[in-house]
Design a protein around this motif. Structure first.
Motif, PDB file in Angstrom:
ATOM      1  N   GLY A  66       0.842  -1.276   0.185  1.00 11.29           N
ATOM      2  CA  GLY A  66      -0.041   0.105   0.048  1.00 11.29           C
ATOM      3  C   GLY A  66       0.853   1.262   0.055  1.00 11.29           C
ATOM      4  O   GLY A  66       2.032   1.212   0.036  1.00 11.29           O
ATOM      5  N   TYR A  67       0.005   2.494   0.058  1.00  9.53           N
ATOM      6  CA  TYR A  67       0.765   3.798  -0.041  1.00  9.53           C
ATOM      7  C   TYR A  67       0.866   4.638   1.032  1.00  9.53           C
ATOM      8  O   TYR A  67       1.799   5.516   1.010  1.00  9.53           O
ATOM      9  N   MET A  68       0.205   4.386   2.097  1.00  9.96           N
ATOM     10  CA  MET A  68       0.200   5.472   3.137  1.00  9.96           C
ATOM     11  C   MET A  68       1.610   5.662   4.000  1.00  9.96           C
ATOM     12  O   MET A  68       1.689   6.878   3.944  1.00  9.96           O
ATOM     13  N   GLY A  69       2.244   4.674   3.885  1.00  8.18           N
ATOM     14  CA  GLY A  69       3.778   4.893   4.834  1.00  8.18           C
ATOM     15  C   GLY A  69       4.629   5.790   3.540  1.00  8.18           C
ATOM     16  O   GLY A  69       5.368   6.619   4.197  1.00  8.18           O
ATOM     17  N   ILE A  70       4.514   5.377   2.158  1.00 12.28           N
ATOM     18  CA  ILE A  70       5.159   6.107   1.303  1.00 12.28           C
ATOM     19  C   ILE A  70       5.027   7.594   1.397  1.00 12.28           C
ATOM     20  O   ILE A  70       5.538   8.432   1.419  1.00 12.28           O
ATOM     21  N   VAL A  71       3.587   7.929   1.275  1.00 16.28           N
ATOM     22  CA  VAL A  71       3.060   9.187   1.131  1.00 16.28           C
ATOM     23  C   VAL A  71       3.413   9.894   2.627  1.00 16.28           C
ATOM     24  O   VAL A  71       3.738  10.962   2.428  1.00 16.28           O
ATOM     25  N   THR A  72       3.424   9.369   3.678  1.00 14.60           N
ATOM     26  CA  THR A  72       3.650  10.095   4.895  1.00 14.60           C
ATOM     27  C   THR A  72       4.927  10.277   4.884  1.00 14.60           C
ATOM     28  O   THR A  72       5.534  11.507   5.208  1.00 14.60           O
ATOM     29  N   ASP A  73       5.944   9.539   4.544  1.00 11.47           N
ATOM     30  CA  ASP A  73       7.426   9.626   4.717  1.00 11.47           C
ATOM     31  C   ASP A  73       7.650  10.884   3.749  1.00 11.47           C
ATOM     32  O   ASP A  73       8.704  11.931   3.923  1.00 11.47           O
ATOM     33  N   LYS A  74       7.168  10.870   2.303  1.00 15.65           N
ATOM     34  CA  LYS A  74       7.383  12.187   1.641  1.00 15.65           C
ATOM     35  C   LYS A  74       6.997  13.628   1.833  1.00 15.65           C
ATOM     36  O   LYS A  74       7.508  14.596   1.401  1.00 15.65           O
ATOM     37  N   THR A  75       5.962  13.643   2.737  1.00 16.04           N
ATOM     38  CA  THR A  75       5.344  14.677   3.194  1.00 16.04           C
ATOM     39  C   THR A  75       5.631  15.018   4.640  1.00 16.04           C
ATOM     40  O   THR A  75       4.795  15.917   5.183  1.00 16.04           O
ATOM     41  N   SER A  76       6.350  14.360   5.410  1.00 23.79           N
ATOM     42  CA  SER A  76       6.324  14.457   6.786  1.00 23.79           C
ATOM     43  C   SER A  76       7.191  15.643   7.351  1.00 23.79           C
ATOM     44  O   SER A  76       8.128  15.978   6.685  1.00 23.79           O
ATOM     45  N   ILE A  77       6.587  16.363   8.169  1.00 16.98           N
ATOM     46  CA  ILE A  77       7.355  17.583   8.801  1.00 16.98           C
ATOM     47  C   ILE A  77       8.067  17.372  10.261  1.00 16.98           C
ATOM     48  O   ILE A  77       8.501  18.062  10.762  1.00 16.98           O
ATOM     49  N   GLU A 219      12.412  13.488  15.970  1.00 16.58           N
ATOM     50  CA  GLU A 219      13.703  12.776  16.134  1.00 16.58           C
ATOM     51  C   GLU A 219      14.383  12.612  14.334  1.00 16.58           C
ATOM     52  O   GLU A 219      13.641  12.928  13.303  1.00 16.58           O
ATOM     53  N   HIS A 220      15.762  12.375  14.378  1.00 15.18           N
ATOM     54  CA  HIS A 220      16.511  12.624  13.211  1.00 15.18           C
ATOM     55  C   HIS A 220      17.150  11.295  12.798  1.00 15.18           C
ATOM     56  O   HIS A 220      18.176  11.399  12.352  1.00 15.18           O
ATOM     57  N   ASP A 221      16.739  10.102  13.094  1.00  9.71           N
ATOM     58  CA  ASP A 221      17.236   8.978  13.022  1.00  9.71           C
ATOM     59  C   ASP A 221      17.103   8.156  11.633  1.00  9.71           C
ATOM     60  O   ASP A 221      16.113   8.823  10.995  1.00  9.71           O
ATOM     61  N   PHE A 222      17.288   6.936  11.781  1.00  6.18           N
ATOM     62  CA  PHE A 222      17.005   6.333  10.330  1.00  6.18           C
ATOM     63  C   PHE A 222      15.707   5.685  10.216  1.00  6.18           C
ATOM     64  O   PHE A 222      15.128   5.546   9.195  1.00  6.18           O
ATOM     65  N   HIS A 223      14.716   5.924  11.356  1.00  6.99           N
ATOM     66  CA  HIS A 223      13.259   5.317  11.068  1.00  6.99           C
ATOM     67  C   HIS A 223      12.407   6.101  10.299  1.00  6.99           C
ATOM     68  O   HIS A 223      12.405   7.471  10.078  1.00  6.99           O
ATOM     69  N   LYS A 224      11.655   5.637   9.731  1.00  2.01           N
ATOM     70  CA  LYS A 224      10.484   6.041   8.917  1.00  2.01           C
ATOM     71  C   LYS A 224       9.349   5.014   8.711  1.00  2.01           C
ATOM     72  O   LYS A 224       9.478   4.159   9.452  1.00  2.01           O
ATOM     73  N   PHE A 225       8.409   5.329   7.739  1.00  3.52           N
ATOM     74  CA  PHE A 225       7.261   4.269   7.740  1.00  3.52           C
ATOM     75  C   PHE A 225       7.568   3.259   6.781  1.00  3.52           C
ATOM     76  O   PHE A 225       7.288   2.207   6.745  1.00  3.52           O
ATOM     77  N   SER A 226       7.894   3.574   5.444  1.00  2.00           N
ATOM     78  CA  SER A 226       8.110   2.733   4.579  1.00  2.00           C
ATOM     79  C   SER A 226       9.394   1.875   4.531  1.00  2.00           C
ATOM     80  O   SER A 226      10.375   2.574   4.836  1.00  2.00           O
ATOM     81  N   TYR A 227       9.055   0.513   4.249  1.00  2.00           N
ATOM     82  CA  TYR A 227      10.401  -0.171   4.255  1.00  2.00           C
ATOM     83  C   TYR A 227      11.136  -0.145   2.753  1.00  2.00           C
ATOM     84  O   TYR A 227      12.400  -0.547   2.753  1.00  2.00           O
ATOM     85  N   LEU A 228      10.613   0.565   1.650  1.00  5.86           N
ATOM     86  CA  LEU A 228      11.143   0.893   0.718  1.00  5.86           C
ATOM     87  C   LEU A 228      12.505   1.858   1.009  1.00  5.86           C
ATOM     88  O   LEU A 228      12.553   2.620   1.667  1.00  5.86           O
ATOM     89  N   ASP A 229      13.655   1.590   0.149  1.00  2.12           N
ATOM     90  CA  ASP A 229      14.842   2.221   0.253  1.00  2.12           C
ATOM     91  C   ASP A 229      14.658   3.686  -0.533  1.00  2.12           C
ATOM     92  O   ASP A 229      15.238   3.766  -1.486  1.00  2.12           O
ATOM     93  N   HIS A 230      14.086   4.622   0.267  1.00  4.34           N
ATOM     94  CA  HIS A 230      13.871   5.885  -0.157  1.00  4.34           C
ATOM     95  C   HIS A 230      14.253   6.864   0.741  1.00  4.34           C
ATOM     96  O   HIS A 230      14.121   6.677   2.180  1.00  4.34           O
ATOM     97  N   THR A 231      14.552   8.122   0.498  1.00  7.09           N
ATOM     98  CA  THR A 231      14.895   9.134   1.394  1.00  7.09           C
ATOM     99  C   THR A 231      13.728   9.518   2.283  1.00  7.09           C
ATOM    100  O   THR A 231      12.656  10.050   1.276  1.00  7.09           O
ATOM    101  N   LEU A 463      14.145  -6.449  -1.666  1.00  4.25           N
ATOM    102  CA  LEU A 463      14.653  -5.653  -0.530  1.00  4.25           C
ATOM    103  C   LEU A 463      14.583  -6.561   0.658  1.00  4.25           C
ATOM    104  O   LEU A 463      15.415  -6.812   1.667  1.00  4.25           O
ATOM    105  N   LEU A 464      13.351  -7.095   0.735  1.00  2.00           N
ATOM    106  CA  LEU A 464      12.896  -8.119   1.917  1.00  2.00           C
ATOM    107  C   LEU A 464      14.040  -9.151   1.882  1.00  2.00           C
ATOM    108  O   LEU A 464      14.475  -9.501   2.883  1.00  2.00           O
ATOM    109  N   THR A 465      14.184 -10.025   0.895  1.00  2.00           N
ATOM    110  CA  THR A 465      15.212 -10.963   0.726  1.00  2.00           C
ATOM    111  C   THR A 465      16.660 -10.542   1.305  1.00  2.00           C
ATOM    112  O   THR A 465      17.076 -11.409   2.060  1.00  2.00           O
ATOM    113  N   GLU A 466      16.927  -9.484   0.782  1.00  2.00           N
ATOM    114  CA  GLU A 466      18.257  -8.978   1.246  1.00  2.00           C
ATOM    115  C   GLU A 466      18.318  -8.764   2.676  1.00  2.00           C
ATOM    116  O   GLU A 466      19.254  -9.016   3.278  1.00  2.00           O
TER     117      GLU A 466
END
Length: 625
Positions: A66-77, A219-231, A463-466
């Motif tokens: 799904g897309y909710m995590g991706i959209v949240t990461d891309k638009t989070s403040i 916070e400014h560490d590596f955590h985000k919502f999506s498991y995809l390898d995006h900034t 990405l999951l397999t890796e």
């Protein structure tokens, strides 16, 4: 333009967006109907995604494709991981989003998906033939045909807004209500009722004295919502702010109670216990002299702020005067007042676990129409409804998640088995297998399922397999690498943990709360070499996943054993095997509840409120015969 589709999704809120995207990505020709293309995935309440248990749902949506995590990461403040002081089963991600960019990003995704089309209109009637839905009619008198229809109407079904004694028809402020569908569904035999929710004032940040508030940075560490390898977190990161009400504020709120729709009989529908209005707080907790408030930014550049904790339906003047008693808001200007909204919902026990209705074939419900509240709960239901609508159209196997597989599984099982007596919100306490349903491993639990459905794409599966390969390699190294006391004791003492009296496996050291893979890698060169094999872009995520499995392996295994035992009952199917009214050895309540719910399995029957262990034993005995 075509007027025939595989699937029609009605409503473009968080449930509708996930449903339409899932169906289209799986290959169904899909039409999404929304009354306003400028309000796709609108954040009607606070501009935040995630939170306790809700964050786990978003990670599950993402893991499935799904897309909710991706959209949240891309638009989070702002991003935070909540509950860090507790074990990882309780960690829950939460983000503030830029409200407008969130909606724009979702629209960009939907408009560019193959197989997905959008129509701006309002549905007023379902077309049903021989007990199955086969299309919809709109207010523009357009008829669209479809094999399946997903209703995700949110708060728009006969929506009614309350601000003091003022009543306005609408699904949100300044947006029209939807009529016709409730009445038609009731005629089909559906049970409907009314629910209430509320939203606070929106505040002009230029008129707030931030120097008199507490700052709550992200916070400014590596955590985000999506498991995809995006900034993630590309936008400017902003703080939230905290303050408190006071007695002067409460006095004005009490004066306004006779004009409050909640207390003068104007509103009689069901409201949420866990997210009460400010007027409910001062009545229910009369001994409290202050209640905490959170001021949350609505976007990167806007001055609009959301005052979390001050939900209200009091008259405008009462809301404004009460706010002005709080030092930080003494000069406050508001963009619009808080209001309550009443809307129709349908008893979710009238649904199968696929979210298809029991009364009308190929008709699916998702979101607040089922009595839930929250973007995350809606998105999770929408995803499952979209998947199953596609499966229904194309002869696929129904897709159902178990309670030990996902919070989404817990959510849907609770709805269809127990029903709702207030707006349903997910809590970690609702899940009996919290240690198995962590936010860190939603991809391990669900991505392969999404990939097998054709929903999660190959890049996500790779990405999951890796990740799994590197994670398991770290765990194997820790289980097999031996540590000698004389080489590590000095370092252990510097960290503040007890030195070794004899050698041990590296895994045994990691079990200590003071020790982590990262700080041990500074003491054990071979471990450092092992960790450096992990791809840099995902290093922290993979190391954390390995460490959680090592530290909590005993708890995880124990809970899995319990889940496996219960799952044996999930495999004992009882649907259509009994006429419960004829089983006199069952209690009267059990006969009534079992007839109403018509559970699929013994395990589901055992979760119905009012069904006792002795009732379950009677069914098991009868099955044995």
């Amino acid at each position: 333009m075509d007027f025939k589709y595989d699937i029609i999704v009605v409503g473009a809120g968080h449930a509708g967006c996930e449903a339409a995207a899932a169906a289209a990505n799986m290959g169904s020709k899909t039409l999404l109907i929304t009354m306003d293309m400028g309000k796709i995935a609108q954040m009607s309440c606070n501009p935040a995604v995630g939170g306790i248990a809700k964050g786990q749902i978003v990670r599950e949506i993402d893991a499935l494709g799904g897309y909710m995590g991706i959209v949240t990461d891309k638009t989070s403040i702002q991003f935070r991981m909540l509950n860090r002081s507790k074990g990882p089963a309780m960690w829950s991600p939460r983000a503030q989003s830029d409200r407008n960019r969130y909606s724009e990003y979702w629209r960009g995704i939907l408009e560019n998906l193959p197989n997905l089309y959008i129509w701006q209109d309002m549905v007023r009637e379902l077309i049903v033939k021989e007990g199955r839905v086969c299309g919809v009619k709109t207010f523009m008198d357009v008829e669209f045909a479809a094999k399946s229809v997903v209703l995700t109407n949110g708060t728009f079904l006969n929506g009614l807004l309350h601000i003091g004694k003022t009543k306005l028809r609408g699904g949100r402020i300044s947006e029209p209500t939807a009529t016709g569908l409730t009445e038609q569904l009731i005629n089909f035999g559906f049970r409907a009722d009314r629910m209430k929710t509320g939203t606070p004032v929106r505040i002009d940040g230029r008129t707030v004295h931030f120097e008199e508030m507490g700052e709550q940075p992200g916070e400014h560490d590596f955590h985000k919502f999506s498991y995809l390898d995006h900034t993630a977190h590309n936008l400017k990161q902003l703080s939230c702010w905290t303050t408190y009400t006071n007695e002067a504020c409460h006095d004005i709120l009490r004066e306004g109670l006779p004009d409050s729709p909640l207390y003068n009989g104007q509103i009689e529908s069901i409201g949420p216990r866990y997210c009460p209005s400010i007027e409910t707080k001062i009545v229910t907790f009369a001994d409290k002299t202050a209640h905490q408030l959170f001021l949350e930014p609505e976007g990167e550049t806007t001055q609009e702020y959301y005052l979390n904790g001050f939900s209200s339906s009091l008259p405008l003047q009462a809301q404004l005067r009460a706010l002005q008693q709080i030092p930080a808001f003494r000069d406050v200007h508001i963009y619009r007042p808080g209001y309550a909204i009443e809307y129709d919902f349908f008893d979710p026990t009238q649904l199968h676990h696929t979210l298809e209705t029991k009364l009308v074939g190929n008709l699916f419900f998702a979101g607040q129409i089922n009595g839930t509240t929250g973007y995350e709960e809606a998105g999770g239901q929408g995803l499952i409804a979209g998947i199953n609508a596609h499966q229904s159209c194309h002869g696929g196997t129904p897709f159902i998640l178990g309670r030990d597989e996902a919070y989404i599984g817990v959510l849907i099982d609770d709805l269809v088995t127990k029903g709702v007596d207030e707006p349903y919100r997910m809590f970690t306490s609702r899940a009996e297998y919290r240690i198995l349903l962590r936010q860190d491993d939603a991809d391990m639990r669900l991505t392969e399922k999404g990939y097998n459905l054709g929903l999660a794409q190959k890049d996500r599966y790779d990405l999951l397999t890796e990740k799994k390969a590197f994670r398991d390699a770290i765990i194997s190294f820790a289980e097999n690498y031996s540590i000698k006391a004389q080489y590590i004791n000095e370092g252990l003492e510097k960290i503040g943990t007890t030195p070794l009296s004899h050698g041990c496996k590296l895994k045994d050291l990691i079990l200590r709360p003071q020790l982590t893979l990262q700080n041990l890698s500074e003491l054990v060169p071979a471990l450092k070499v092992e960790l450096e094999k992990v791809p840099a872009s995902r290093k922290e995520e993979i190391i954390e996943a390995a460490e959680i499995l090592i530290k909590y392996s005993g708890y995880i295994k124990r809970e899995q054993i319990i889940a496996d035992k219960i799952n044996r009952l999930e495999n004992i199917r009882i649907k259509d095997k009994f006429n419960y009214n004829n089983i006199q050895s069952l209690s009267t309540e059990a006969r009534q509840k079992l007839t109403k719910i018509d559970p699929e399995t013994i395990a589901q029957a055992s979760r119905i409120p009012g069904i006792s262990p002795s009732d379950i034993n009677i069914l098991l005995v009868l099955l044995g015969r």
